[in-house]
Write a protein that holds these residues in place. Sequence first.
Motif, PDB file in Angstrom:
ATOM      1  N   LEU A  50      39.910 -16.066  -1.188  1.00  0.00           N
ATOM      2  CA  LEU A  50      40.868 -15.331  -2.010  1.00  0.00           C
ATOM      3  C   LEU A  50      41.294 -16.122  -3.245  1.00  0.00           C
ATOM      4  CD1 LEU A  50      43.151 -13.907   0.848  1.00  0.00           C
ATOM      5  CD2 LEU A  50      41.208 -12.800  -0.279  1.00  0.00           C
ATOM      6  N   ILE A  51      41.360 -17.453  -3.139  1.00  0.00           N
ATOM      7  CA  ILE A  51      41.682 -18.309  -4.288  1.00  0.00           C
ATOM      8  C   ILE A  51      40.671 -19.444  -4.341  1.00  0.00           C
ATOM      9  CG2 ILE A  51      43.403 -19.811  -5.389  1.00  0.00           C
ATOM     10  CD1 ILE A  51      45.573 -18.397  -3.773  1.00  0.00           C
ATOM     11  N   ASP A  52      40.125 -19.685  -5.506  1.00  0.00           N
ATOM     12  CA  ASP A  52      39.217 -20.811  -5.716  1.00  0.00           C
ATOM     13  C   ASP A  52      39.414 -21.283  -7.155  1.00  0.00           C
ATOM     14  OD1 ASP A  52      37.285 -22.724  -5.727  1.00  0.00           O
ATOM     15  OD2 ASP A  52      35.604 -21.396  -5.270  1.00  0.00           O
ATOM     16  N   LEU A  53      40.364 -22.207  -7.353  1.00  0.00           N
ATOM     17  CA  LEU A  53      40.757 -22.640  -8.691  1.00  0.00           C
ATOM     18  C   LEU A  53      40.703 -24.149  -8.812  1.00  0.00           C
ATOM     19  CD1 LEU A  53      43.922 -20.376  -9.186  1.00  0.00           C
ATOM     20  CD2 LEU A  53      41.697 -20.048 -10.284  1.00  0.00           C
ATOM     21  N   LYS A  54      40.258 -24.614  -9.992  1.00  0.00           N
ATOM     22  CA  LYS A  54      40.291 -26.032 -10.328  1.00  0.00           C
ATOM     23  C   LYS A  54      40.767 -26.172 -11.761  1.00  0.00           C
ATOM     24  CE  LYS A  54      36.667 -27.555  -7.130  1.00  0.00           C
ATOM     25  NZ  LYS A  54      35.328 -28.209  -6.997  1.00  0.00           N
ATOM     26  N   ASN A  55      41.920 -26.835 -11.921  1.00  0.00           N
ATOM     27  CA  ASN A  55      42.478 -27.073 -13.254  1.00  0.00           C
ATOM     28  C   ASN A  55      42.575 -25.798 -14.090  1.00  0.00           C
ATOM     29  OD1 ASN A  55      42.682 -29.983 -12.923  1.00  0.00           O
ATOM     30  ND2 ASN A  55      40.441 -29.975 -13.027  1.00  0.00           N
ATOM     31  N   GLY A  56      43.040 -24.720 -13.463  1.00  0.00           N
ATOM     32  CA  GLY A  56      43.232 -23.467 -14.177  1.00  0.00           C
ATOM     33  C   GLY A  56      41.981 -22.640 -14.359  1.00  0.00           C
ATOM     34  N   HIS A  57      40.854 -23.092 -13.837  1.00  0.00           N
ATOM     35  CA  HIS A  57      39.600 -22.344 -13.954  1.00  0.00           C
ATOM     36  C   HIS A  57      39.103 -21.943 -12.566  1.00  0.00           C
ATOM     37  CE1 HIS A  57      39.324 -23.422 -18.200  1.00  0.00           C
ATOM     38  NE2 HIS A  57      39.584 -24.677 -17.853  1.00  0.00           N
ATOM     39  N   GLY A  58      38.490 -20.789 -12.490  1.00  0.00           N
ATOM     40  CA  GLY A  58      37.970 -20.314 -11.219  1.00  0.00           C
ATOM     41  C   GLY A  58      38.271 -18.830 -11.081  1.00  0.00           C
ATOM     42  N   LYS A  59      38.546 -18.404  -9.845  1.00  0.00           N
ATOM     43  CA  LYS A  59      38.766 -16.978  -9.633  1.00  0.00           C
ATOM     44  C   LYS A  59      39.738 -16.736  -8.488  1.00  0.00           C
ATOM     45  CE  LYS A  59      34.498 -16.802  -6.886  1.00  0.00           C
ATOM     46  NZ  LYS A  59      33.187 -16.144  -6.735  1.00  0.00           N
ATOM     47  N   VAL A  60      40.421 -15.596  -8.624  1.00  0.00           N
ATOM     48  CA  VAL A  60      41.300 -15.083  -7.568  1.00  0.00           C
ATOM     49  C   VAL A  60      40.762 -13.707  -7.200  1.00  0.00           C
ATOM     50  CG1 VAL A  60      43.645 -14.499  -6.900  1.00  0.00           C
ATOM     51  CG2 VAL A  60      43.243 -16.333  -8.570  1.00  0.00           C
ATOM     52  N   THR A  61      40.345 -13.545  -5.962  1.00  0.00           N
ATOM     53  CA  THR A  61      39.622 -12.329  -5.575  1.00  0.00           C
ATOM     54  C   THR A  61      40.267 -11.655  -4.370  1.00  0.00           C
ATOM     55  OG1 THR A  61      38.125 -13.708  -4.262  1.00  0.00           O
ATOM     56  CG2 THR A  61      37.404 -13.110  -6.471  1.00  0.00           C
ATOM     57  N   ARG A  62      39.828 -10.426  -4.143  1.00  0.00           N
ATOM     58  CA  ARG A  62      40.214  -9.680  -2.959  1.00  0.00           C
ATOM     59  C   ARG A  62      39.182  -9.939  -1.855  1.00  0.00           C
ATOM     60  NH1 ARG A  62      44.073  -6.127  -4.962  1.00  0.00           N
ATOM     61  NH2 ARG A  62      43.873  -5.705  -7.203  1.00  0.00           N
TER      62      ARG A  62
END
Length: 383
Positions: free
Chosen positions: A125-137
Amino acid sequence: MIKKLRIKNYKSLKDVDIELGKRNILVGPNMSGKSNFIDCLRFLSQICIGGVKNAFLDRGGFPEVMWKGKEKGPIYFALTIEETMEQEKSKIYDYEISIIGSPKGLISVEKEYLTVKVGQKISTLIDLKNGHGKVTRIDGSKAFDISDPTCSALEFSVPGWEGMEVKNYISAWRFYKLSLPAMKQVNAATSQNFLMEDGRNFSSWLMTLQTKHQENFRRIIQVAKDSLLGVEEILSPPTQFATTYMISKEKYLEEPINIWHMSDGEILFLAWLSLIFAPSDYGAPLFCVEEVENHLHPRLLEILVEVLDQRQKESGSKAAQIIVTTHSPYLVDKINLEDLIVFEKREGATQCIKPATKSHLKELLEREEIGLGDLWFSGALGV
């Protein structure tokens, strides 16, 4: 329920990795890190409610929160949360957040990660590094964009996003360190949804239970009458000035005693009972309580444990998780070994252990040669 918690570089919690149960009693000397452990949970809750920046500001900034010893690193939290659903099924959430900062107080979320496991399926559901990545359902579609590295994805409220279950769960945690001067204030005679952290709305909270939840209130008063010598009735009636304050009616006395002149132990005992017997709609998934034994006779502590046992059995899988700090061997004597977590500090860093992992302690307690409280007080349960 929190099943596992790992904390790194938060105050004295240099590297703590612990499994939690439904009921957790934290013991240890002053300065061992018990309150820091509670505060890290409060910190996570504040992230979800008001954001990362505000959580640090409330504590004086990043430099005041970070580990102050050698080998510094990012502040890191990892949670495993299990949610029991219908038909004994469960969802398991794994959440991680790593935060870096500078001596000047600049902060950045270095990494944030959230997965959910339902059955054998794991979804990110969340995969972020330093403000980059994605938030998904769960279905893999985009939930929303986030590009600010100073923010956590759990700061945002997004209808329909499955990560909201974790945000709402963490936001609903409650923390209590009751203050008698605050509890003795006159309150507005208005309905309350929960007892505040220091108990400043105690009289109006009690009035709410008295007027809207008579059966829950009756159970509180019945335990009070059975436990407090001479008490016949507890009330929190509204006044002509639209205020309220608690009063106690005692056997043999013609006039009631108001909250300003009631025993400190009586007031605190009633407050803890009000939380134990509060309706489920007014409850929380996790209660963190500091020094519950303050002003209470050992017999009243024993009664609180007994009614909590009863209430948790009634609630079953919906019972709230409890984390309590204490210095009382009397309280430790009344709990199970599995509930105990011992805190110590070595070279400035908090260490903790669950004594239930030591088989010889179980055998010793089963022989009833010594109580759990005496074992702890003797130092035999140390790290």
